[in-house]
Write a protein that holds these residues in place. Structure first.
Motif, PDB file in Angstrom:
ATOM      1  N   GLY B 322      -4.530  -9.087 -13.404  1.00 16.78           N
ATOM      2  CA  GLY B 322      -5.534  -8.944 -12.356  1.00 16.78           C
ATOM      3  C   GLY B 322      -5.496  -7.533 -11.795  1.00 16.78           C
ATOM      4  O   GLY B 322      -4.455  -6.868 -11.785  1.00 16.78           O
ATOM      5  N   ILE B 323      -6.643  -7.051 -11.362  1.00 18.66           N
ATOM      6  CA  ILE B 323      -6.686  -5.700 -10.787  1.00 18.66           C
ATOM      7  C   ILE B 323      -7.319  -5.755  -9.400  1.00 18.66           C
ATOM      8  O   ILE B 323      -8.358  -6.390  -9.211  1.00 18.66           O
ATOM      9  N   THR B 324      -6.656  -5.143  -8.456  1.00 19.43           N
ATOM     10  CA  THR B 324      -7.194  -5.046  -7.107  1.00 19.43           C
ATOM     11  C   THR B 324      -7.458  -3.591  -6.800  1.00 19.43           C
ATOM     12  O   THR B 324      -6.570  -2.752  -6.957  1.00 19.43           O
ATOM     13  N   LYS B 325      -8.691  -3.313  -6.411  1.00 12.09           N
ATOM     14  CA  LYS B 325      -8.999  -1.950  -5.987  1.00 12.09           C
ATOM     15  C   LYS B 325      -9.367  -2.026  -4.514  1.00 12.09           C
ATOM     16  O   LYS B 325     -10.213  -2.809  -4.120  1.00 12.09           O
ATOM     17  N   GLN B 326      -8.708  -1.184  -3.750  1.00 11.65           N
ATOM     18  CA  GLN B 326      -8.874  -1.237  -2.307  1.00 11.65           C
ATOM     19  C   GLN B 326      -9.297   0.149  -1.829  1.00 11.65           C
ATOM     20  O   GLN B 326      -8.638   1.137  -2.148  1.00 11.65           O
ATOM     21  N   TYR B 327     -10.402   0.225  -1.124  1.00 14.51           N
ATOM     22  CA  TYR B 327     -10.878   1.503  -0.603  1.00 14.51           C
ATOM     23  C   TYR B 327     -10.874   1.423   0.905  1.00 14.51           C
ATOM     24  O   TYR B 327     -11.378   0.461   1.464  1.00 14.51           O
ATOM     25  N   ASP B 328     -10.320   2.420   1.530  1.00 12.63           N
ATOM     26  CA  ASP B 328     -10.215   2.423   2.984  1.00 12.63           C
ATOM     27  C   ASP B 328     -10.773   3.711   3.557  1.00 12.63           C
ATOM     28  O   ASP B 328     -10.555   4.778   3.001  1.00 12.63           O
ATOM     29  N   VAL B 329     -11.431   3.550   4.682  1.00 18.70           N
ATOM     30  CA  VAL B 329     -11.820   4.748   5.421  1.00 18.70           C
ATOM     31  C   VAL B 329     -11.677   4.429   6.903  1.00 18.70           C
ATOM     32  O   VAL B 329     -11.941   3.304   7.330  1.00 18.70           O
ATOM     33  N   ASN B 330     -11.181   5.355   7.667  1.00 18.89           N
ATOM     34  CA  ASN B 330     -11.161   5.127   9.100  1.00 18.89           C
ATOM     35  C   ASN B 330     -11.409   6.425   9.846  1.00 18.89           C
ATOM     36  O   ASN B 330     -11.208   7.528   9.324  1.00 18.89           O
ATOM     37  N   PHE B 331     -11.880   6.256  11.044  1.00 20.09           N
ATOM     38  CA  PHE B 331     -12.238   7.394  11.884  1.00 20.09           C
ATOM     39  C   PHE B 331     -11.710   7.120  13.273  1.00 20.09           C
ATOM     40  O   PHE B 331     -11.864   6.014  13.792  1.00 20.09           O
ATOM     41  N   THR B 332     -11.056   8.099  13.848  1.00 18.17           N
ATOM     42  CA  THR B 332     -10.546   7.885  15.187  1.00 18.17           C
ATOM     43  C   THR B 332     -10.812   9.118  16.037  1.00 18.17           C
ATOM     44  O   THR B 332     -10.768  10.244  15.556  1.00 18.17           O
ATOM     45  N   SER B 333     -11.126   8.841  17.283  1.00 20.16           N
ATOM     46  CA  SER B 333     -11.459   9.942  18.175  1.00 20.16           C
ATOM     47  C   SER B 333     -11.228   9.495  19.617  1.00 20.16           C
ATOM     48  O   SER B 333     -11.081   8.303  19.888  1.00 20.16           O
ATOM     49  N   GLY B 334     -11.208  10.426  20.541  1.00 19.40           N
ATOM     50  CA  GLY B 334     -11.050  10.045  21.933  1.00 19.40           C
ATOM     51  C   GLY B 334     -11.156  11.242  22.840  1.00 19.40           C
ATOM     52  O   GLY B 334     -10.860  12.372  22.440  1.00 19.40           O
TER      53      GLY B 334
END
Lengths: 522, 1048
Positions: B322-334
């Motif tokens: 089995g193959i799992t491909k995981q893509y993540d993006v996050n943005f943080t600000s303040g």
């Protein structure tokens, strides 16, 4: 700003706390299921469930009583062919029968003392007697007096089987009296369409009650002192008692026997791991008796039907065709449209037999022979054979192609040498009983097989050969029987494991499938 | 409000008079990154006057002399002293060296509390630990990391379900799973599998019932308080990462490799070997000989399939990578007034079962906003959608596969549409379908959309007093379509010996449902320092509503093939509808009293009112109290100890009521009245309706279950926190269990729902870590956690010695609760034995006999659990590893009987299919004595017509009860951060990390376990009948992969 927020908080607080707690929480009314039901609603379901249960009893009787054997290609029959039963074998008979009895008990409880519901009360009482007899005949002592009381008695004591028989007979008398009082009264609610057994005909209910009472008294074999051995003037059943709520080729709505052995509603094959037993087949194919009429009405490819002796497992054994050997038609064997035929499966629309006219006549014949009734045993015996032909020739819609009466006459002529067919040749009481029980055995083949198994255990008819090396036509005992009895057959089913677990102080101990017998058994 | 405030300032003024020219100073404590440091202590040097910063790091101190100096200290940070007249608006503290057990955690109700004030066990799992192994599922990332926590996978496949239980099971048949709280909102446990692990800031595990006051009775099972990430003031960054993980089967059932198709049922050859059969599924034929033998009957056109009669490892090749491909993006600000965090994740998964696909997309927005000086608004919203395209026949496929003799190369039968030997018509095995066909022909498509959200307004009218209103929502929207394709066999194939081949009707079933939980909180929180004493008090109310509706419709006998629509069937469609609604009101109070910052007394009270009990029983009350004492702060000699850096003693007692009715789908609604069903025996038949009395006897007088428990222990850090440890002893007892017990069917019913029975759970939880090496380049830490658990059923009821939890067949083998025994135990059939435990065999046949009744065959709950971990940091390299051990329990492997039936089971060949003496057996001689059996052999060591495939072997449960002990290499990971010196040249990229990681890389099972991972629970998530593994789960997998993350 802050003030507004503060007021908002306080406001919400008052609003929420101020709301009536009770109103907020009183929402527990069930929108999914009914929490009560009338007798009119329970009766049709209870009768239909009885029909399903009788299908399970039929399978049990057919396995043990020589009507069915394991089919080729399947393995893993285990206790079904060794008879080394454990508490799990046939446990479903117990649970489903008590479950069904609870429905009848609920009708009785709801209608007790209400004159307007006399017929419902009586019908439920008759069916309760019917159900308890099924249980006693399979298990001997069972919970009866203490049973069906719900939380009022969580561990019901077992009642002596003979006492149960005695009381069931009284219950049937009481039911007949209740119907009579209902008929005499006014404003009584008709059974109407709720009665999927006799279509509201209370006379037939009374006949059914009489026939059940006769069955109890014949089977009791003189071992029970009944309070009342006379029968009401309504007589016994002369037609087949069939349950039919409107069986049809539809999901879960097919005749249960058709569903089990024929085809599913979508036309897939039903269970194919069982085929006819060589033993019973010998009463059709000329080995013991010549009966191409009923043989052809019941079996596919008669007389070349595949058969087997129970217990023989190898690759020479015939496998079951689609629709089974009990579906006789050679014209239409397409699952999605098959049906509309004679015999024991007939079709998805056929009614389920509770007690056939043939059984009624054979019970009466034996009653006469044993002095319980007066009448002409030979006439009743012959009527039984004719009634069997009539039932087997009947199509699902109730019509009867061919001439069952004439064929029955031919059958009697063809086998006039046999005391099993020609009652005149059976001279002693024992020979007469053998003839009656053997003909009943033939008539009950895959109809109410459990009754034949009961009668075998009571009378040891039909005669089988007990010597080692007996063939499949001589005995219906499994070839790999582990039974220690002379006939290599078990004597009873064990109490289900659930009783050992949940009613352990009451359940009888030391029961053996080879030596413990039902009180009426030989 | 203003009036109250001024009154308070008048009071303060009175106190201030004694000091003359004093003033009130305010400030904010932050860490190096600009994040607020909550609850820092601000002390005026040389005095006893001190205050505590609030959760946002703000503090206010009155009566400060203009020349005073302030010391700001906070656990985990180096103390700092500065002038009171300086700029205090952003006091930056630097983290002090070493790993500290004592930090500030977000606990029940979103209340941030210093760990040292907590009198109950609390374990914090930080983001970096949680995601070290890159588990797609948060539960997978928690395995082995928390003492007292047991996580069982209840299914394999593309998105395994997990069952999280803390400190053993309390409720006999009710819910025992830990409560899941996401950003202060109670959410269903299934959310755990639908959270993006990358979004999680920390998971605080409350092992005991500590959260019950604020979250209600559901928290009696402990709680997982999950806090998602928030933006950071003054920091804006974007992170992207990609992970690819490979899943492959790591453990196969052990099978025999010597014998192929056939059996003694077909007779014996001249050498006495059982005969070969070309169509037999059971492997009880002759020994493999390397010849080419036919497979199945010839096809209608005369072609004949064949295979080399020798072992082939095709069985294992059936399961794919089995193959799992995981893509993540996050943005943080303040900025000063607000923070913002946004993330997205997409995971695309193919499973080990051929054709199984799954994907999940999640999106999250979290933020805070300050409105004016006194109002703080927090919002979190997460949306996840997942899509399954899987087969729902994994169990039957597995069974089909096991019923293929081992000389057959399964993978040859993949192309059933084109290959006549793989097509069901020509497939060689007439009894069991081609598993590839089963997978393709039975599909389940499911879609889930989850929305979880929380909106909180915190109003601070005056320092120390917060009024909080919070509204949470969790909603799930679900639909599914399950299909079975129609298949018509040729007449030839149906009427050769292949009598088991039967036309398959096309069926389709559609379901849809929604489930929504609304949770409203309104509470006031007041914090006050009074000299040596501190006070923190909370009072509030909580309103919960759960609502759900389920619709299902199905049709069979599809007329137009491949048109999977419920209107395309014949006969009456199957329909079902059910809806549920339940409500609860809770009113609670929570007071924490501190003395000199080394003694803390904490007490809670709560009263609940629930809709699902009768009005007279619906209200119940439960209190708790706990105490925390810090000798290392209180006792002078310890304060300066070089050995002991931190010591906390803690103890707690609690009582919690829990209404254990129903399950998470129906919330226990409508359980008090008997019901009548309208669909028994096929009803309705046209216009004829029929009802049946249902089988459960109900009581209208049901009460909540009451759990009382205590715990005590210590936290001890030594040698400048180079040794960190905790120890907790706990005990709980739960009375008046709400159970649906089996009763004798002769009552007319099968079950009785009542309050009865008591369970008990006792144990010890220990964690210890050592940091032997800590320098600028190196940081090495290792240690672990250990749990001892004694989970027992004290009583059920006088009439009922046992209760079935999950069984195979009614009253058959399975997992049971039995009075006086471990909770639960495995019960089943055994052989009849002599008093010394030897199996009694027949003097003639040598055959043993199955026992008449089921008996206890093992304890299903792991007594010992151990997690061992190590972390090594060297410059930019980080390495971590985690092992987990469970021991002291047994499991029943329901796969065993199937393997032995098929003749592929390893056990079936241990005597080389020859006559054998049943091991450790005795027979009874003529005098009734037990004689050791050394020579009476079982005649037929073959199966099929002999011992192995017969009920005398397969129905004897004890044959398949094995030790459940295992060791697993749970996680291992190695990460490398590109040095800043390299990145600085880019000016854009702030960080790059590459890592490789693996989960469940190796597992070591007990020797007698030929079957599968005992961690599986065949009974499902909501069932307490653990200790059963089945054939419905795919074989256990290992996962390994790599990640690249970049931060801008």
């Amino acid at each position: 700003m802050n003030k507004i927020i503060a007021f908002l908080f306080i406001g919400i607080g008052f609003l929420v706390f101020g709301t009536s707690c009770k109103k907020y929480l009183d929402i527990n009314d069930n929108p999914n299921q009914a929490t009560s039901a009338t007798p009119q609603l329970i009766l049709p379901q209870a009768l239909t469930t009885t029909a399903s249960n009788l299908n399970a009893f039929n399978s049990y009787g057919a396995q043990l009583g020589g009507y069915m054997a394991n089919a080729g290609g399947f393995g893993g029959f285990g206790a079904s062919i060794s008879y080394n039963f454990s508490s799990t074998n046939f446990a479903g008979l117990w649970t489903s029968t008590y479950d069904n009895l609870e429905d009848y008990q609920t009708i009785i409880n709801e209608t007790e003392g209400q004159a307007t519901f006399s017929f419902f009360n009586a019908a439920a009482r008759i069916m309760r007697a019917h159900g308890f007899q099924l249980l006693v005949d399979a298990y001997n002592d069972v919970p009866y007096t203490d049973a069906l009381q719900g939380a009022n008695n969580l561990t019901p004591a077992y009642t002596d089987a003979k006492e149960i028989y005695k009381d069931l007979s009284d219950q049937l008398d009481r039911a007949i009296a209740t119907i009579d009082s209902g008929l005499a009264g006014t404003g009584v609610t008709d059974l109407g369409s709720s009665d999927v057994l006799f279509d509201g005909n209370v006379t037939r209910w009374k006949q059914f009650a009489n026939t059940l009472k006769l069955r109890l008294q014949v089977r009791a074999n003189g071992k029970v002192t009944f309070n009342n051995t006379t029968f009401s003037s309504d007589g016994f059943l002369t037609t087949d008692a069939l349950i039919n709520p409107g069986y049809r080729r539809d999901n879960a709505r097919q005749n249960p026997k058709w569903e089990s052995w024929g085809f599913t509603a979508t036309g897939s094959d039903a269970l194919k791991s069982w085929i006819p037993n060589t033993f019973v087949f010998s009463f059709y194919n000329g080995v013991k008796l010549e009966d191409p009429y009923r043989g052809g009405a019941i079996y596919y490819n008669f007389p070349s039907t595949g058969t087997n002796r129970l217990g023989v497992e190898n690759n020479s054994i015939a496998s079951s065709p689609s629709g089974s050997f009990w579906y006789p038609s050679s014209k239409n064997r397409t699952g999605a449209s098959a049906g509309d035929t004679t015999g024991v499966l007939k079709g998805p629309e056929a009614g389920m037999p509770v007690l056939t006219a043939a059984e009624s006549y054979f019970l009466q014949a034996e009653g006469v022979v044993r002095g319980l009734l007066t009448g002409n045993a030979a006439t009743l015996f012959n009527n039984g054979i004719v009634a069997s032909f009539k039932y087997l020739y009947q199509l699902p819609d109730g019509t009867t192609p061919g001439n069952p009466t004439a064929d029955a006459a031919s059958y009697m002529a063809d086998n006039s040498e046999s005391p099993l067919v020609n009652f005149a040749l059976a001279t002693s009481t024992e020979q007469q009983v053998e003839a009656i029980i053997t003909q009943k055995y033939i008539a009950l083949n895959m109809v109410n097989s459990d009754e034949a198994w009961n009668e075998y255990r009571r009378t040891h008819y039909p005669t089988i050969v007990n010597t080692p090396g007996a063939t499949g036509t001589q005995t219906f005992a499994s070839s790999v029987s582990e039974a220690t009895t002379p006939d290599k057959l078990p004597t009873r089913a064990l109490y289900p494991g659930s009783e050992g677990s949940y009613n352990s102080t009451n359940v009888p101990k030391g029961i053996s499938v080879y030596s413990s017998k039902i009180f009426w058994a030989l | 409000m203003r009036k109250i405030a001024s009154l308070l300032s008048v009071l303060m003024l009175v106190c201030a008079l004694a000091f003359g020219q004093n003033r009130t100073v305010t400030g904010t404590v932050k860490d190096a990154s600009g994040n607020p440091v909550p609850f820092a202590t601000v002390t005026i040097v040389g005095t006893n006057t001190a205050t505590q910063a609030d959760a946002s790091g703000n503090f206010s101190l009155s009566n400060v002399a203009s020349n005073a100096r302030l010391t700001i200290s906070a656990t985990g940070f180096a103390a700092q002293t500065l002038s009171a007249s300086g700029n205090l608006s952003s006091i930056a503290l630097t983290r002090s060296e070493g790993q500290l057990a004592e930090v500030v955690v977000t606990t029940a109700g979103g209340i941030r509390v210093r760990q040292k004030e907590l009198g109950t066990t609390t374990t914090v799992v930080k983001a970096e630990s949680l995601t070290a192994g890159r588990a797609v599922n948060v539960a997978g990332g928690l395995q082995g990391k928390v003492a007292g926590m047991q996580i069982n996978a209840t299914s394999g496949g593309v998105n395994p379900s997990f069952r999280v239980v803390l400190r053993g099971q309390r409720s006999l048949t009710g819910n025992n799973q830990a409560l899941l709280v996401l950003d202060n909102v109670i959410v269903p446990n299934e959310i755990l599998g639908n959270l993006n692990p990358e979004d999680i800031e920390e998971v605080v595990v409350l092992n005991g019932a500590g959260a019950a006051a604020l979250y209600g009775s559901q928290a009696s099972n402990g709680a997982l308080i999950v806090t998602t990430k928030k933006g950071r003031r003054g920091v804006t960054s974007i992170g992207v990462s990609q992970t690819t993980t490979i899943e492959e089967v790591a453990f196969f059932p052990k099978i025999q490799k010597s014998f192929g198709a056939g059996g003694s049922a077909y007779g014996y050859d001249v050498n006495g070997q059982p005969t070969f059969s070309a169509i037999e599924n059971q492997s009880y034929g002759p020994a493999f000989d390397g010849t080419v033998r036919p497979l199945g009957s010839p096809l209608e056109n005369g072609l004949q399939d064949s295979a080399v009669y020798a072992y082939n490892d095709g069985h294992f090749k059936f399961w794919e990578k089995g193959i799992t491909k995981q893509y993540d993006v996050n943005f943080t600000s303040g900025d000063v007034n607000s923070t913002f965090y946004m993330s997205g994740q997409y995971a695309d998964v193919t499973g080990t079962t051929p054709g199984d696909k799954y994907n999940r997309a999640s999106f999250r927005v979290n933020g805070t906003r300050k409105v004016g000086e006194k109002i703080n608004i927090t919002y979190t919203a997460g949306y996840t959608q997942n899509r399954y395209d899987i087969t729902n026949q994994t169990g039957s496929m597995y069974a089909n596969m096991l019923n293929m003799p081992s000389n057959v190369d399964i993978t040859k039968y993949k192309n059933w549409k084109t290959d006549p030997f793989a097509n069901p018509v020509g497939y060689y095995n007439p009894w069991y379908q081609n598993p590839y066909f089963t997978a393709d022909n039975n599909r389940s498509n499911q879609r889930n959309d989850y929305l979880t959200g929380n909106l909180e307004i915190r109003f601070t009218p005056l320092p120390g007093l917060d009024l909080v209103a919070r509204q949470g929502i969790t909603t799930r929207n679900y639909s599914n379509k399950n299909t079975v394709g129609a298949f018509i066999y040729s007449e030839y194939s149906k009427h050769t010996e292949s009598s088991s081949k039967s036309d398959i009707a096309g069926t389709v079933s559609d379901g849809s449902s929604y489930k929504t939980q609304l949770l409203s909180d309104l509470f006031a929180q007041y914090n006050k320092d009074l000299g040596d004493f501190s006070l923190s008090a909370i009072g509030g109310g909580q309103w919960t509503q759960n609502q759900a509706k389920y619709l299902g419709i199905s049709a069979t006998g599809l007329v137009v093939p491949d048109l999977y629509n419920v209107s395309n069937g014949v006969g009456t469609p199957g329909v079902s509808e059910s809806s549920y609604k339940a409500r609860q009101i809770g009113v609670y109070g929570d007071v924490r009293l501190g003395f000199k910052r080394f003694l803390f007394l904490h007490g809670t009270v709560r009263n609940d009112w629930v809709s699902i009990l009768a009005p007279e029983n619906r209200s119940f009350f439960y209190p708790s109290v706990d105490l925390s004492f810090i000798p290392s702060d209180a006792i002078e000699t310890l304060k300066d100890s070089k050995v002991i850096s931190y010591l906390k003693l803690r103890a707690g007692w609690s009582k919690v009521g829990q209404v254990n009715l129903g399950n998470t789908d129906n919330f226990g609604a409508y359980y008090l009245l008997p019901t009548y069903s309208s669909s028994a025996s096929g009803f309705p038949y046209g216009s004829l309706a029929g009802y049946t009395v249902d089988n459960i006897l109900v009581s209208n007088n049901l009460q909540p279950e009451i759990t009382k428990g205590y715990e005590g222990g210590f936290d001890l850090n030594m040698f400048s926190n180079r040794f960190v440890s905790t120890l907790t002893v706990f005990s709980t007892k739960t009375d008046a269990q709400t159970v649906t017990t089996r009763v004798s069917n002769t009552t007319g019913f099968s079950n009785l729902r009542t309050n009865t029975g008591q369970t008990q759970s006792q144990g010890v939880e220990v964690t210890a870590h050592v940091t032997p090496l800590r320098s600028r380049d190196w940081n090495v830490t290792f240690g672990g956690n250990y749990t001892y658990l004694d989970n027992k059923v004290n009583s059920i009821s006088a009439d009922l010695p046992r209760l079935s939890l999950a069984t195979y067949g009614t009253d058959g083998p399975g997992s049971y609760a039995v009075a006086g025994q471990a909770f639960p135990v495995i019960m089943g059939f055994d052989y009849k034995r002599d008093p010394e435990g030897h199996v009694i065999v027949d003097q003639l046949t040598g055959l043993p006999t199955k026992s008449d009744t089921i008996s206890i065959l093992g304890n299903a709950v792991a007594k010992h659990k151990l997690g061992l971990d190590a972390g090594v940091k060297f410059r930019n390299f980080s390495f971590s590893v985690l092992f987990e051990y469970r021991g002291g329990y047994q499991a029943y492997n329901a796969m065993g009987p199937e393997l032995d039936w098929a003749g592929t089971g390893y056990r079936t060949a241990i005597y080389n299919r020859e006559r054998f003496v049943y091991p450790n057996s005795v027979y009874i001689d003529a005098d009734g004595k037990y004689i050791t059996n050394t020579n009476i052999t079982i005649k037929n060591g073959n199966g099929n017509n002999g011992f192995w495939s017969d009920g005398i072997n397969r129905d004897v449960t004890s044959n398949y009860v094995t030790s459940g002990d295992f060791w697993k290499l749970r996680e291992i990971s190695l990460a490398y951060d590109i040095p800043e010196s390299v990145l600085n040249t880019t000016k854009v990229i702030k960080g790059i990390r590459v890592s490789v990681q693996a989960r469940n890389l190796f597992m070591w099972m007990a020797k007698d376990n030929y079957y599968t991972d005992p961690e599986y629970s065949d009974a499902g998530n909501d069932n307490n009948g653990i200790g059963l593994t089945g054939i419905g789960q795919t074989p256990p997998s290992r996962f390994y992969g790599a990640t690249l993350s970049v931060r801008f």
